[in-house]
Design a protein around this motif. Sequence first.
Motif, PDB file in Angstrom:
ATOM      1  N   THR A  33       0.737  -1.658   0.106  1.00  0.00           N
ATOM      2  CA  THR A  33      -0.880  -0.123  -0.282  1.00  0.00           C
ATOM      3  C   THR A  33       1.132   1.529  -0.115  1.00  0.00           C
ATOM      4  OG1 THR A  33      -2.294  -0.977   0.868  1.00  0.00           O
ATOM      5  CG2 THR A  33      -2.136   1.198   1.215  1.00  0.00           C
ATOM      6  N   LEU A  34       1.528   1.479   0.773  1.00  0.00           N
ATOM      7  CA  LEU A  34       2.248   2.113   1.173  1.00  0.00           C
ATOM      8  C   LEU A  34       3.856   2.822  -0.635  1.00  0.00           C
ATOM      9  CD1 LEU A  34       4.281   4.545   2.150  1.00  0.00           C
ATOM     10  CD2 LEU A  34       6.242   2.911   3.661  1.00  0.00           C
ATOM     11  N   VAL A  35       4.062   1.303  -0.927  1.00  0.00           N
ATOM     12  CA  VAL A  35       4.460   1.513  -1.955  1.00  0.00           C
ATOM     13  C   VAL A  35       4.106   2.107  -3.501  1.00  0.00           C
ATOM     14  CG1 VAL A  35       6.437   0.709  -4.359  1.00  0.00           C
ATOM     15  CG2 VAL A  35       6.818   0.380  -1.586  1.00  0.00           C
ATOM     16  N   LEU A  36       2.875   1.355  -3.484  1.00  0.00           N
ATOM     17  CA  LEU A  36       1.607   1.888  -4.110  1.00  0.00           C
ATOM     18  C   LEU A  36       1.522   3.925  -4.642  1.00  0.00           C
ATOM     19  CD1 LEU A  36      -0.367  -0.964  -5.170  1.00  0.00           C
ATOM     20  CD2 LEU A  36       1.025   0.011  -6.367  1.00  0.00           C
ATOM     21  N   GLY A  37       1.030   3.448  -3.527  1.00  0.00           N
ATOM     22  CA  GLY A  37       0.858   5.399  -2.579  1.00  0.00           C
ATOM     23  C   GLY A  37       2.453   6.218  -3.722  1.00  0.00           C
ATOM     24  N   LEU A  38       3.243   5.331  -3.116  1.00  0.00           N
ATOM     25  CA  LEU A  38       4.459   6.496  -3.409  1.00  0.00           C
ATOM     26  C   LEU A  38       4.847   6.514  -5.174  1.00  0.00           C
ATOM     27  CD1 LEU A  38       6.866   5.745  -0.712  1.00  0.00           C
ATOM     28  CD2 LEU A  38       5.339   7.935  -0.617  1.00  0.00           C
ATOM     29  N   LEU A  39       4.399   5.542  -5.616  1.00  0.00           N
ATOM     30  CA  LEU A  39       5.142   5.031  -6.614  1.00  0.00           C
ATOM     31  C   LEU A  39       4.040   5.389  -7.842  1.00  0.00           C
ATOM     32  CD1 LEU A  39       8.031   2.619  -6.734  1.00  0.00           C
ATOM     33  CD2 LEU A  39       8.051   4.494  -7.011  1.00  0.00           C
ATOM     34  N   GLY A  40       2.396   4.736  -7.594  1.00  0.00           N
ATOM     35  CA  GLY A  40       1.613   4.647  -8.422  1.00  0.00           C
ATOM     36  C   GLY A  40       2.004   5.959  -9.766  1.00  0.00           C
ATOM     37  N   PRO A  41       1.365   7.443  -8.877  1.00  0.00           N
ATOM     38  CA  PRO A  41       1.528   8.113 -10.170  1.00  0.00           C
ATOM     39  C   PRO A  41       2.845   8.053 -10.844  1.00  0.00           C
ATOM     40  CG  PRO A  41       0.977   9.065  -7.980  1.00  0.00           C
ATOM     41  CD  PRO A  41       1.642   7.864  -7.584  1.00  0.00           C
ATOM     42  N   ILE A  58      10.934  -4.742  -5.481  1.00  0.00           N
ATOM     43  CA  ILE A  58      11.042  -2.635  -3.608  1.00  0.00           C
ATOM     44  C   ILE A  58      10.093  -3.662  -2.785  1.00  0.00           C
ATOM     45  CG2 ILE A  58      10.212  -0.721  -2.543  1.00  0.00           C
ATOM     46  CD1 ILE A  58      10.101  -0.334  -5.525  1.00  0.00           C
ATOM     47  N   VAL A  59       9.448  -4.240  -2.569  1.00  0.00           N
ATOM     48  CA  VAL A  59       8.494  -5.244  -1.301  1.00  0.00           C
ATOM     49  C   VAL A  59       8.945  -6.173  -1.056  1.00  0.00           C
ATOM     50  CG1 VAL A  59       6.694  -5.832  -0.769  1.00  0.00           C
ATOM     51  CG2 VAL A  59       6.567  -3.961  -2.351  1.00  0.00           C
ATOM     52  N   VAL A  60       9.085  -7.663  -1.466  1.00  0.00           N
ATOM     53  CA  VAL A  60      10.042  -8.249  -1.707  1.00  0.00           C
ATOM     54  C   VAL A  60      10.672  -8.450  -0.180  1.00  0.00           C
ATOM     55  CG1 VAL A  60      11.081 -10.788  -2.387  1.00  0.00           C
ATOM     56  CG2 VAL A  60       8.505  -9.846  -3.243  1.00  0.00           C
ATOM     57  N   PRO A  61      12.646  -7.529  -0.330  1.00  0.00           N
ATOM     58  CA  PRO A  61      13.409  -7.784   0.332  1.00  0.00           C
ATOM     59  C   PRO A  61      12.821  -6.667   1.082  1.00  0.00           C
ATOM     60  CG  PRO A  61      13.867  -6.766  -2.465  1.00  0.00           C
ATOM     61  CD  PRO A  61      12.659  -6.926  -2.164  1.00  0.00           C
ATOM     62  N   ILE A  62      11.719  -5.503   1.408  1.00  0.00           N
ATOM     63  CA  ILE A  62      11.517  -5.117   2.654  1.00  0.00           C
ATOM     64  C   ILE A  62      11.123  -5.958   3.428  1.00  0.00           C
ATOM     65  CG2 ILE A  62      10.413  -3.441   3.365  1.00  0.00           C
ATOM     66  CD1 ILE A  62      10.644  -1.589   1.293  1.00  0.00           C
TER      67      ILE A  62
END
Length: 84
Positions: A33-41, A58-62
């Motif tokens: 949710t956070l990464v989509l919110g930041l990178l979505g646009p 990005i998400v899997v390693p985190i």
Amino acid sequence: MSSNAPATATSAAAPSIHRRALITWLAVYPTITLVLGLLGPITAHLPLLLRTLILTAIVVPIAAYALIPALMKANAALTRRRTR
């Protein structure tokens, strides 16, 4: 004693598959949710497969290296505290 020695009785038992699934979800959902919110646009113009590749890169390693181990450690601490 070898490093392959079986776990002692003092070590916490592994959480159930259901609890591990919940822990994984608790790590993955907010991160996505956070990464989509930041990178979505920024990535909106890219094809879906490329956006998904970027998101998962990005998400899997985190989740795998930071969040899930931290949540598993917290789960073990809570479990030990409850059994006392």
